[in-house]
Write an enzyme that holds these catalytic residues in place. Structure first.
Site, short mmCIF file in Angstrom:
data_model
loop_
_atom_site.label_atom_id
_atom_site.label_comp_id
_atom_site.label_asym_id
_atom_site.label_seq_id
_atom_site.Cartn_x
_atom_site.Cartn_y
_atom_site.Cartn_z
N TYR A 1 0.82 -1.22 0.00
CA TYR A 1 0.00 0.00 0.00
C TYR A 1 0.86 1.28 0.00
O TYR A 1 0.64 2.18 0.80
CB TYR A 1 -0.96 0.01 1.20
CG TYR A 1 -1.77 -1.26 1.33
CD1 TYR A 1 -2.78 -1.55 0.42
CD2 TYR A 1 -1.50 -2.17 2.34
CE1 TYR A 1 -3.50 -2.73 0.53
CE2 TYR A 1 -2.22 -3.35 2.45
CZ TYR A 1 -3.22 -3.62 1.54
OH TYR A 1 -3.92 -4.78 1.65
N TYR B 1 -13.00 -7.19 5.90
CA TYR B 1 -11.81 -7.26 5.04
C TYR B 1 -11.48 -8.73 4.82
O TYR B 1 -11.41 -9.52 5.77
CB TYR B 1 -10.62 -6.54 5.68
CG TYR B 1 -9.39 -6.68 4.82
CD1 TYR B 1 -9.19 -5.82 3.75
CD2 TYR B 1 -8.46 -7.70 5.04
CE1 TYR B 1 -8.10 -5.97 2.91
CE2 TYR B 1 -7.37 -7.85 4.21
CZ TYR B 1 -7.19 -6.99 3.15
OH TYR B 1 -6.12 -7.14 2.31
N ASP C 1 -14.17 -16.43 7.91
CA ASP C 1 -12.79 -16.10 7.58
C ASP C 1 -12.04 -15.90 8.89
O ASP C 1 -12.13 -14.85 9.53
CB ASP C 1 -12.77 -14.83 6.72
CG ASP C 1 -11.36 -14.39 6.34
OD1 ASP C 1 -10.40 -14.98 6.88
OD2 ASP C 1 -11.23 -13.47 5.52
N LYS D 1 -2.21 -16.80 8.15
CA LYS D 1 -1.43 -16.02 9.11
C LYS D 1 -0.70 -16.88 10.15
O LYS D 1 0.39 -17.36 9.89
CB LYS D 1 -2.31 -14.98 9.76
CG LYS D 1 -2.71 -13.86 8.78
CD LYS D 1 -3.29 -12.68 9.48
CE LYS D 1 -3.81 -11.61 8.54
NZ LYS D 1 -2.80 -10.69 8.07
N1 PMP Z 1 -8.81 -12.36 5.52
C1 PMP Z 1 -8.54 -11.66 6.62
C2 PMP Z 1 -9.55 -11.62 7.73
C3 PMP Z 1 -7.33 -10.98 6.74
O1 PMP Z 1 -7.06 -10.27 7.87
C4 PMP Z 1 -6.39 -11.05 5.69
C5 PMP Z 1 -5.05 -10.35 5.75
N2 PMP Z 1 -5.00 -9.19 6.46
C6 PMP Z 1 -6.71 -11.81 4.56
C7 PMP Z 1 -7.94 -12.45 4.50
C8 PMP Z 1 -5.76 -11.92 3.40
O2 PMP Z 1 -4.65 -12.68 3.75
P1 PMP Z 1 -3.27 -12.52 2.96
O3 PMP Z 1 -2.75 -11.16 3.26
O4 PMP Z 1 -2.40 -13.61 3.53
O5 PMP Z 1 -3.56 -12.72 1.51
#
Ligand code: PMP
Length: 455
Positions: free
Chosen positions: A27, A155, A256, A285
């Site tokens: 970003y 997100y 998610d 993560k």
């Molecule tokens: N879903 C959530 C809830 C996230 O917090 C993130 C990353 N911040 C993602 C999906 C995307 O994961 P990545 O950055 O490993 O592609």
């Protein structure tokens, strides 16, 4: 082993010049560049910069480094696995690290989740989850169900379908709105965590799912904690009501848990706060303790069976690095470490990192108490809108966006790594963080936010 001496200033400047010339950070602009700080090594809860400055890490590198950096058990798992194989394709081949990982994931996630699709990043896990939902609805003859219902302030990642379910107004992807698939968005979830959900709170979601029931393949949401879209903690009751509405209307629920998974919220998975089980769950993560990029999408037997029984009889996805043995071996070690009650605080002495400690839940409760106590003085500061803590997540929401470059520098001066975002200053430290380090970290947040020139 002695740490290497601080790197010479000219060499560091040369590296930074190369970074400025060619590295595109997340970003950021390549013209008006944000400052970046060169890290020489990371150990336990500390980042050591090339000029020798040591910073207490409040970010766990965006939720993932739960056991701290450079953990002996994870290092050993990586070394052992390297002796066997770093990578083999997962098409037509399998291996013990991947089998160990899918078995562990099925064992520790809610019982109905039985099938695991391994992939390489969080965003891809979300794409996979959404494709599974679409294929499932096609498979059972629900051909019109091709859209998704999500929540404002959510997100889910930066790839195209994932972007389409991020908040289209406050989110980070407005630039692409013209070309993203059109989805439905209910009001951001309310009320706050710990409070009951009324009919009025769920009304917008209920209206959308009822009026578009024939078009919606799945609901996708971050359970309990909305991360990058606002660091909001919402009611378990609200999540339960969503589960019930999905069931009532034949809509799948995708949880998610990429940010919330593996203990961060005080439960192993945030869905557990509401006692619900999704049809599909995404993980990433902290899966590998932050060592390697890896992610997973889990599905119920019902979803997997429907996809596999209908034409074309296969799930249409297959990333090159899925099931990477090195990542799987480290993930297995990370999960074992978390569950074997070895996630106690770091004593700050190298060889003794978490060889024993309290159970992980006790440990998260310790961090939660320390964050709550340490950040409480922020409530009295002018311009602070809210202070909230859940598990190992502490958030200070301020009324105006922070001046990022200035505030970042002030945190560095105080010896901490905290990276505010918009109107949010937040902490999500490694689980091994000591009480002293937590006091230092939270005091730095209070001090920096108390400065009149912070904005
Ligand atoms: N879903 C959530 C809830 C996230 O917090 C993130 C990353 N911040 C993602 C999906 C995307 O994961 P990545 O950055 O490993 O592609």
């Amino acid at each position: 082993m002695q740490p290497p001496p601080p790197q010479d200033a000219t060499a560091v400047e040369h590296l930074l010049a190369l970074d400025r010339a060619h590295a595109w950070h997340p970003y950021t602009s390549t013209i008006d560049r944000d400052p970046v700080y060169p890290v020489r090594r990371a150990h336990g809860c500390e980042l050591e910069l090339m000029d020798g400055r040591r910073l207490i890490d409040g970010m766990a590198s965006w939720w993932c480094v739960i056991h701290g950096y450079d953990h002996p058990a994870l290092n050993q798992a990586a070394r052992d696995q390297l002796e066997q194989m770093a990578h083999v394709m997962f098409g037509g081949l399998t291996h013990a690290p991947a089998i160990g990982l899918v078995e562990r994931l099925v064992r520790i996630t809610p019982a109905p989740l039985r099938q695991v699709f391994l992939c390489d990043s969080g965003s891809v896990a979300v794409e996979v989850a959404m494709k599974m939902a679409l294929q499932y609805q096609q498979a059972i003859g629900e051909h019109r169900r091709v859209r998704f219902l999500s929540l404002r302030s959510g997100y889910h990642g930066d790839t195209f379908h994932a972007m389409s379910v991020c908040d289209p107004v406050t989110g980070m992807h407005q630039l692409f709105n013209q070309v993203l698939p059109r989805q439905f968005f209910a009001q951001a979830p309310a009320p706050r965590f710990g409070e009951p959900c009324s009919d009025a709170d769920i009304a917008d979601f209920q209206r959308l799912i009822e009026s578009h029931r024939d078009e919606i393949a799945a609901v996708i949401l971050e359970p309990i904690v909305q991360g990058a879209g606002g660091m909001r903690f919402y009611s378990a009751d609200y999540l339960q009501r969503i589960r019930a509405l999905c069931d009532a209307h034949g809509v799948l629920l995708i949880a998610d848990e990429i940010a919330t998974g593996f203990g961060r919220t005080g439960r192993l998975f945030a869905c557990e706060h509401a006692g619900i089980s999704p049809d599909i769950m995404t993980l990433g993560k902290a899966l590998t303790g932050g060592y390697l990029t890896s992610a997973a999408t889990l599905a119920t037997e019902q979803v997997a069976h429907a996809i596999s029984s209908a034409e074309p009889g296969v799930f249409m996805h297959g990333p090159t690095f899925m099931g990477n043995p090195l990542a799987c071996a480290i993930a297995n070690a990370s999960i074992d470490l978390l569950l074997e009650a070895n996630a106690g605080p770091d004593t700050d002495i190298r060889p003794s990192i978490s060889t024993s400690g309290p159970g992980w839940q006790t440990n998260i409760a310790r961090i939660e108490r320390a964050l709550a106590a340490g950040l409480a003085p922020c409530r009295d500061l002018p311009g602070v809108a809210d202070v909230r803590v859940l598990g190992a997540i502490g958030v200070v929401e301020i009324e105006e966006p922070v001046a990022m470059r200035a505030i970042q520098g002030r945190f560095i001066e105080r010896g901490v790594w905290v990276r505010p975002f918009g109107r949010l200053v937040y902490l999500m430290p490694p689980f091994i963080i000591s009480d002293d380090a937590l006091r230092w970290l939270t005091a730095a947040v209070v001090d920096v936010l108390a400065e009149p020139s912070r904005i």
